[in-house]
Enzyme design. Structure first.
Site, PDB file in Angstrom:
ATOM      1  N   LYS A 125       9.775 -15.964 -11.223  1.00 42.33           N
ATOM      2  CA  LYS A 125       8.992 -14.816 -11.673  1.00 42.33           C
ATOM      3  C   LYS A 125       7.783 -15.294 -12.481  1.00 42.33           C
ATOM      4  O   LYS A 125       7.899 -16.130 -13.376  1.00 42.33           O
ATOM      5  CB  LYS A 125       9.853 -13.897 -12.528  1.00 42.33           C
ATOM      6  CG  LYS A 125       9.093 -12.697 -13.077  1.00 42.33           C
ATOM      7  CD  LYS A 125       9.974 -11.852 -13.980  1.00 42.33           C
ATOM      8  CE  LYS A 125       9.180 -10.717 -14.614  1.00 42.33           C
ATOM      9  NZ  LYS A 125      10.007  -9.915 -15.535  1.00 42.33           N
ATOM     10  N   PHE A 131      -5.533   3.142  14.461  1.00 44.51           N
ATOM     11  CA  PHE A 131      -5.762   4.162  13.439  1.00 44.51           C
ATOM     12  C   PHE A 131      -6.844   3.681  12.482  1.00 44.51           C
ATOM     13  O   PHE A 131      -6.942   2.491  12.181  1.00 44.51           O
ATOM     14  CB  PHE A 131      -4.477   4.439  12.655  1.00 44.51           C
ATOM     15  CG  PHE A 131      -3.595   5.477  13.277  1.00 44.51           C
ATOM     16  CD1 PHE A 131      -3.449   6.729  12.708  1.00 44.51           C
ATOM     17  CD2 PHE A 131      -2.912   5.201  14.455  1.00 44.51           C
ATOM     18  CE1 PHE A 131      -2.647   7.693  13.292  1.00 44.51           C
ATOM     19  CE2 PHE A 131      -2.098   6.148  15.048  1.00 44.51           C
ATOM     20  CZ  PHE A 131      -1.961   7.404  14.461  1.00 44.51           C
ATOM     21  N   LYS A 133     -12.518  -3.629  18.044  1.00 38.97           N
ATOM     22  CA  LYS A 133     -11.135  -4.043  18.318  1.00 38.97           C
ATOM     23  C   LYS A 133     -10.726  -3.792  19.770  1.00 38.97           C
ATOM     24  O   LYS A 133      -9.567  -4.005  20.135  1.00 38.97           O
ATOM     25  CB  LYS A 133     -10.174  -3.292  17.379  1.00 38.97           C
ATOM     26  CG  LYS A 133     -10.525  -3.392  15.893  1.00 38.97           C
ATOM     27  CD  LYS A 133     -10.406  -4.802  15.355  1.00 38.97           C
ATOM     28  CE  LYS A 133     -10.882  -4.893  13.904  1.00 38.97           C
ATOM     29  NZ  LYS A 133      -9.997  -4.243  12.956  1.00 38.97           N
ATOM     30  N   ASP A 135      -4.244  -6.567   4.426  1.00 37.66           N
ATOM     31  CA  ASP A 135      -5.319  -7.443   4.905  1.00 37.66           C
ATOM     32  C   ASP A 135      -5.190  -8.862   4.375  1.00 37.66           C
ATOM     33  O   ASP A 135      -5.672  -9.809   5.004  1.00 37.66           O
ATOM     34  CB  ASP A 135      -6.680  -6.867   4.477  1.00 37.66           C
ATOM     35  CG  ASP A 135      -6.981  -5.559   5.185  1.00 37.66           C
ATOM     36  OD1 ASP A 135      -6.573  -5.413   6.350  1.00 37.66           O
ATOM     37  OD2 ASP A 135      -7.611  -4.676   4.562  1.00 37.66           O
ATOM     38  N   LYS A 177     -14.864   0.497  14.570  1.00 35.94           N
ATOM     39  CA  LYS A 177     -13.567  -0.171  14.698  1.00 35.94           C
ATOM     40  C   LYS A 177     -13.072  -0.100  16.135  1.00 35.94           C
ATOM     41  O   LYS A 177     -12.548  -1.085  16.675  1.00 35.94           O
ATOM     42  CB  LYS A 177     -12.552   0.474  13.754  1.00 35.94           C
ATOM     43  CG  LYS A 177     -11.181  -0.193  13.760  1.00 35.94           C
ATOM     44  CD  LYS A 177     -10.275   0.433  12.700  1.00 35.94           C
ATOM     45  CE  LYS A 177      -8.932  -0.289  12.626  1.00 35.94           C
ATOM     46  NZ  LYS A 177      -8.057   0.265  11.573  1.00 35.94           N
ATOM     47  N   ASN A 223       0.842  -1.192   0.000  1.00 39.13           N
ATOM     48  CA  ASN A 223       0.000   0.000   0.000  1.00 39.13           C
ATOM     49  C   ASN A 223       0.877   1.242   0.000  1.00 39.13           C
ATOM     50  O   ASN A 223       2.107   1.140  -0.065  1.00 39.13           O
ATOM     51  CB  ASN A 223      -0.958  -0.021   1.202  1.00 39.13           C
ATOM     52  CG  ASN A 223      -0.207  -0.147   2.516  1.00 39.13           C
ATOM     53  OD1 ASN A 223       0.583   0.712   2.894  1.00 39.13           O
ATOM     54  ND2 ASN A 223      -0.456  -1.253   3.233  1.00 39.13           N
TER      55      ASN A 223
END
Length: 404
Positions: free
Chosen positions: A286, A321, A339, A276, A335, A207
């Site tokens: 490859k 976060f 959590k 995730d 969240k 990301n």
């Protein structure tokens, strides 16, 4: 009141870099007094520093001054920090043995403020056992060493001895000037950066996280007196001073590192952008092009934040976060509850100044007792705010008060 920085400049080729450091510090509102050795004036003119600081540059111990004060004593008394950039092997040898034969070494010996040495010299001079012993003595006397970097030197050699990056020196000066002790005795565990999930020896899934938020929190925690462990994915950032960094690549590696260190932590801050999903089968070779569509089977990674929330001790404070693109507060609050977080830092990727790669953020802090909307601020200032709020949460549990 302005903080006073005394900057010592000695006779090395890196002396010109001290001018840029001086300019940067002046722009940030600090008062800078420059003292040069005679040899330093062969590399850069005192007028350069006088133009930047609006102060006379002191070179000789016996220069006449208008107020007839003992100049080396008066400057030493006003100094909030004394930094030598660059510090040659010669001046390092003199200061550790108490020699005071010029304005720089005399003032250094008279100063009682924090002192920072930034060595820069030829590689062989740096690696000489005498120089290494002198640097060791500097540390024993309580001077901080911002060690030399590896690189190509002006003499044509390559190796250790290059002046450390000016941005890092500047950052450390500010950290020392604004250090505090709110978190003294606390252990802070921070995760930062992205994770990478390999597809084959060439490609991976990741990301856009830069790690800047997590690194800013780690730096702030260290400056507030905490012992800090930073679990970091692959980023191009320097480790904050005094921080123990554990480098990882994948989400599984991050999970293992956090589990190994969470037991000892008072505060746990999950600022990393953890992938995730991971690829079910990583190819040993490859992956070649196979038409217009490439199909991959992905498996869900462990939810590290949920694990911490389920296993944290009652006295531990957990902050997560939530970066969203829509329904920010609703998703973040969900969240937080799911959590078992004591606090969630919520920000919207689409808000100007709140993206992955920038140095600023715009956040809302969500706790059980409500929300706190914060305006645009540096990630470092946000890091300090997060830590202070976590300190308040811990104090409220114990029925004590905390001064912020």
């Amino acid at each position: 009141m302005k903080k006073t920085i005394v900057l010592g400049v000695t006779g090395g080729i890196a002396a010109f870099k001290a001018a840029q450091l001086t300019s940067n510090l002046i722009k940030k509102g600090y008062d800078v007094e420059v003292i040069m050795t005679k040899n330093a004036t062969e590399f850069i003119a005192p007028l350069t520093f006088e133009s930047l600081t609006k102060h006379n540059v002191m070179v000789s111990t016996f220069e006449k001054v208008a107020d007839r004060s003992v100049k080396h004593v008066s400057i030493a008394k006003r100094a909030d920090i004394f930094v030598i950039v660059p510090a040659t092997a010669n001046v390092i040898a003199k200061i550790v043995h108490g020699l005071a034969d010029d304005m720089l070494t005399t003032t250094f010996l008279a100063a009682t403020c924090p002192k920072v040495i930034c060595p820069a010299m030829n590689t062989n001079m740096y690696e000489n056992p005498i120089t290494q012993n002198n640097l060791k003595l500097c540390k024993e006397f309580g001077f901080e060493i911002i060690d030399s970097a590896d690189g190509y030197l002006a003499c044509g050699d390559s190796g250790k001895g290059k002046l450390q990056d000016i941005a890092l020196i500047e950052e450390r000066i500010e950290d020392i000037l604004h250090a505090s002790s709110e978190l003294k005795g606390k252990h802070v565990l921070v995760s930062a950066g992205p994770t990478q999930e390999a597809m084959d020896p060439v490609r991976f899934i990741s990301n856009h996280s830069s790690g800047k938020m997590g690194y800013a929190i780690a730096r702030a925690a260290a400056n507030m007196g905490a012992e800090v462990t930073l679990v970091s994915g692959p980023v191009s950032l320097s480790t904050p001073y005094g921080v123990n960094k554990i480098s990882i690549t994948s989400a599984n590696e991050m999970s293992q590192a956090i589990k190994e260190h969470m037991e000892e932590a008072d505060f746990i801050i999950k600022a990393a952008a953890v992938g995730d999903y991971r690829v079910e089968h990583i190819s040993n070779e490859k992956i070649k092009k196979q038409g217009d569509i490439l199909e991959l089977t992905l498996h869900k990674n462990e939810d590290i934040l949920a694990y911490i929330g389920a296993h944290k001790k009652p006295e531990q404070v957990l902050c997560g976060f939530a970066m969203e693109t829509e329904n920010l507060l609703e998703n973040a609050e969900e969240k937080r509850k799911k959590k078992n977080c004591d606090m969630i830092v919520a920000n919207n990727l689409k808000t100007e100044g709140a993206g992955f790669q920038g140095d600023t953020n715009v956040a809302v802090l969500l706790q059980e007792n409500g929300k706190e909307e914060l305006g645009l601020m540096s990630k470092y200032e946000l890091g300090k705010t997060i830590l202070l709020r976590m300190l308040e949460i811990q104090a409220n549990r114990k029925g004590t008060s905390v001064s912020c």
